[in-house]
Design an enzyme around this catalytic site. Structure first.
Site, PDB file in Angstrom:
ATOM      1  N   ASP A  31      14.958  -8.351   9.524  1.00  0.00           N
ATOM      2  CA  ASP A  31      13.532  -8.485   9.832  1.00  0.00           C
ATOM      3  C   ASP A  31      13.430  -9.117  11.205  1.00  0.00           C
ATOM      4  O   ASP A  31      14.188 -10.043  11.526  1.00  0.00           O
ATOM      5  CB  ASP A  31      12.839  -9.358   8.779  1.00  0.00           C
ATOM      6  CG  ASP A  31      11.340  -9.125   8.749  1.00  0.00           C
ATOM      7  OD1 ASP A  31      10.822  -8.695   7.710  1.00  0.00           O
ATOM      8  OD2 ASP A  31      10.679  -9.356   9.790  1.00  0.00           O
ATOM      9  N   THR A 122       5.076   4.169   3.074  1.00  0.00           N
ATOM     10  CA  THR A 122       4.165   5.297   2.843  1.00  0.00           C
ATOM     11  C   THR A 122       3.641   5.783   4.184  1.00  0.00           C
ATOM     12  O   THR A 122       2.993   5.026   4.910  1.00  0.00           O
ATOM     13  CB  THR A 122       3.004   4.858   1.947  1.00  0.00           C
ATOM     14  OG1 THR A 122       3.576   4.351   0.748  1.00  0.00           O
ATOM     15  CG2 THR A 122       2.080   6.013   1.622  1.00  0.00           C
ATOM     16  N   PHE A 153       7.618   3.408  -5.423  1.00  0.00           N
ATOM     17  CA  PHE A 153       6.560   3.364  -6.445  1.00  0.00           C
ATOM     18  C   PHE A 153       6.531   1.984  -7.087  1.00  0.00           C
ATOM     19  O   PHE A 153       6.178   1.846  -8.259  1.00  0.00           O
ATOM     20  CB  PHE A 153       6.783   4.457  -7.499  1.00  0.00           C
ATOM     21  CG  PHE A 153       6.744   5.863  -6.944  1.00  0.00           C
ATOM     22  CD1 PHE A 153       5.531   6.458  -6.617  1.00  0.00           C
ATOM     23  CD2 PHE A 153       7.906   6.571  -6.717  1.00  0.00           C
ATOM     24  CE1 PHE A 153       5.489   7.755  -6.094  1.00  0.00           C
ATOM     25  CE2 PHE A 153       7.876   7.865  -6.190  1.00  0.00           C
ATOM     26  CZ  PHE A 153       6.662   8.455  -5.873  1.00  0.00           C
ATOM     27  N   LEU A 154       6.949   0.964  -6.316  1.00  0.00           N
ATOM     28  CA  LEU A 154       7.027  -0.394  -6.878  1.00  0.00           C
ATOM     29  C   LEU A 154       5.644  -1.019  -6.948  1.00  0.00           C
ATOM     30  O   LEU A 154       4.905  -0.986  -5.974  1.00  0.00           O
ATOM     31  CB  LEU A 154       7.914  -1.290  -6.011  1.00  0.00           C
ATOM     32  CG  LEU A 154       9.307  -0.787  -5.660  1.00  0.00           C
ATOM     33  CD1 LEU A 154      10.029  -1.811  -4.796  1.00  0.00           C
ATOM     34  CD2 LEU A 154      10.107  -0.507  -6.925  1.00  0.00           C
ATOM     35  N   GLY A 254     -13.338  -2.397 -14.220  1.00  0.00           N
ATOM     36  CA  GLY A 254     -13.387  -3.760 -13.682  1.00  0.00           C
ATOM     37  C   GLY A 254     -14.033  -3.815 -12.313  1.00  0.00           C
ATOM     38  O   GLY A 254     -15.012  -3.108 -12.057  1.00  0.00           O
ATOM     39  N   CYS A 261      -1.821  -0.781  -1.297  1.00  0.00           N
ATOM     40  CA  CYS A 261      -1.516   0.657  -1.384  1.00  0.00           C
ATOM     41  C   CYS A 261      -2.716   1.543  -1.665  1.00  0.00           C
ATOM     42  O   CYS A 261      -3.046   2.414  -0.859  1.00  0.00           O
ATOM     43  CB  CYS A 261      -0.459   0.899  -2.445  1.00  0.00           C
ATOM     44  SG  CYS A 261       1.151   0.315  -1.956  1.00  0.00           S
TER      45      CYS A 261
END
Ligand code: UDX
Length: 443
Positions: A31, A122, A153-154, A254, A261
């Site tokens: 990083d 993404t 897809f986490l 809700g 995402c």
């Protein structure tokens, strides 16, 4: 054992790196943020994710997981490099690819031997091809490489379980061999594999997230109709969910979806359609309904307080966009708090994890130590995040502390009848059967 480099230590990069290390690989995580890497080297996590700290600690101790700010170090032995950098929304809704571009350029300038470059961020359909072009152009001397799209897809809050037990692994590349090599890394997880071309893989990610967001907006629209027509959306969702074609997941009405995402991906997909001359009617409706859910909560509170929020004290439980995370990106709670403040209310708030992140985004709230502190002297209480600790509050204590016992439950955590019996003036979302038959604007 493979040598893997992971670029990015965010909500995707860090769980991905730690999980690959746990599967027995040697993983170097890079990083450019020196402070983050320094913290990680001392065992401090830059994000909150259940189970992550233990997983990182175990794999660092075992000599399989490393942290650095240096691409040279990261790529030294790497056979695979995973790009897991952020792709925030630009003003027009398009994904901003500056971090992907920077990562691709630096990889190209640093690599010294053939490499499989896997993109997990993404990115708009076509970015895989664009990444390959950038790498070719930025290499000082040509070295073999392949680009593979492997969308993540986490979910935040369950990222480790989602990595270890995925529903599927999607891999897209023009280079079948490279895709199969990446498939080998995922083989221990024994999930169904979809190997396809790169654009299709990129589209699978957008289509999946847009579909899930559509499910949420669908049930939210149904919730509004339920309120008007005297039906209970919880029972409606339950009754629908037994149908295997529908399924029972992502049907909780809700305050609408938030997070890093869904809002970004639906907007980006709609934008891609628009820039290619299409009119994304359904996606536009999904976004519009989601915005309305946030507004509706504020309208409900205002209506229950007699039409004005001026000088009222409103308590807020939950600031994170969902439970088990400190993330407040696109959090419906922040939109609601901002609107309450703009309309002249004072806001007292509590969140088990997200107070620090929220206070960086939004000034003017009074942050409290517990739900009971929040309740002290307030005119109304609003639940905005479904944290477990909000599900079994000492209601008598909360009610006794409040100036007026008005409760707007934006996540339907409580039973309307039980709340009324406990002395609250209560409204949930879509609980028309329980006497919530009117929209707050009197419609
Ligand atoms: C999502 C996707 O699930 C994941 O696969 C993707 O890769 C990243 O985006 P995440 O943003 O972590 O994950 O959250 P998720 O658990 O999917 O929830 C998204 C939002 O929808 C939250 O604000 C949540 O509260 C809301 N939600 C979810 C509902 O309002 N109702 C539901 O029934 C489900």
């Amino acid at each position: 054992m493979k040598n893997i480099c992971v670029i990015g230590t965010g909500y995707v990069g860090l769980p991905t790196a730690a999980c690959f290390a746990d599967l027995g690989n040697r993983v170097v995580t890079v990083d450019i943020d020196e402070a983050k890497i320094a913290k990680l080297k001392q065992g401090q996590m830059p994000i909150y994710e259940p189970g992550l700290e233990e997983l990182v600690e175990r794999n660092v101790k075992a000599g399989r997981l490393f942290f650095t700010t240096s691409y040279e170090e990261g790529l030294q032995d790497a056979e695979f490099v995973f790009i897991c950098v952020g792709t925030p929304s630009a003003v027009d809704g398009e994904a901003d690819l500056k971090y992907v571009r920077a990562a691709a350029q630096t990889i190209a300038q640093t690599m010294t031997k053939p490499l499989i470059i896997v993109n997990k961020s993404t990115v708009p359909v076509g970015t895989g091809d664009w990444t390959a072009e950038i790498i070719s152009k930025s290499q000082p001397t040509p070295i073999d490489f392949a680009v593979v799209s492997c969308p993540e897809f986490l979910r935040e809050g369950s990222a480790i379980a989602d990595f270890m037990q995925p529903d599927r692994t999607v891999l897209g590349s023009v280079n079948r061999q490279a895709a199969e090599a990446v498939a080998e890394l995922y083989a221990p997880l024994k999930a169904p594999l979809v190997i396809t071309d790169i654009r299709t893989a990129e589209m699978i990610k957008y289509a999946s997230n847009a579909f899930l967001a559509t499910k949420i907006s669908f049930i939210n629209e149904i919730s509004i109709i339920c309120e008007r027509l005297g039906a209970d959306v919880i029972e409606v969702a339950r009754g629908m969910g037994f149908d295997k074609r529908i399924g029972d997941k992502f049907l909780q009405a809700g305050v609408g979806y938030g997070g890093s995402c869904f809002p970004k991906d639906v907007k980006a997909l709609a934008n891609m359609a628009l820039t290619h001359g299409m009119h994304p009617q359904l996606l536009n409706a999904v976004m519009e309904i989601n915005d309305f859910q946030r507004k509706q909560i504020v309208l409900k509170v205002r209506d229950m307080l007699g039409g004005s929020l001026e000088d009222k004290v409103i308590g807020v439980l939950g600031l994170a966009f969902k439970e088990n995370t400190d993330d407040v990106r696109e959090s419906p709670a922040l939109t609601v708090v901002r609107s309450l403040l703009n309309q002249g209310a004072q806001v007292k708030a509590y969140d088990p994890m997200a107070m620090e992140t929220a206070s960086r985004e939004l000034k003017g709230m009074i942050l409290c130590e517990s739900p009971y502190d929040v309740a002290e002297g307030i005119d109304a209480l609003v639940i905005l995040t479904p944290w477990n600790e909000f599900k079994q509050l000492n209601l008598a204590r909360i009610r006794a502390a409040m100036r007026t016992p008005i409760l707007v439950d934006g996540r339907n955590l409580y039973d309307p009848e039980a709340m009324r019996a406990a002395g609250f003036v209560y409204r949930g979302v879509g609980r028309g059967f329980h006497g919530e038959g009117k929209l707050p604007n009197g419609g």
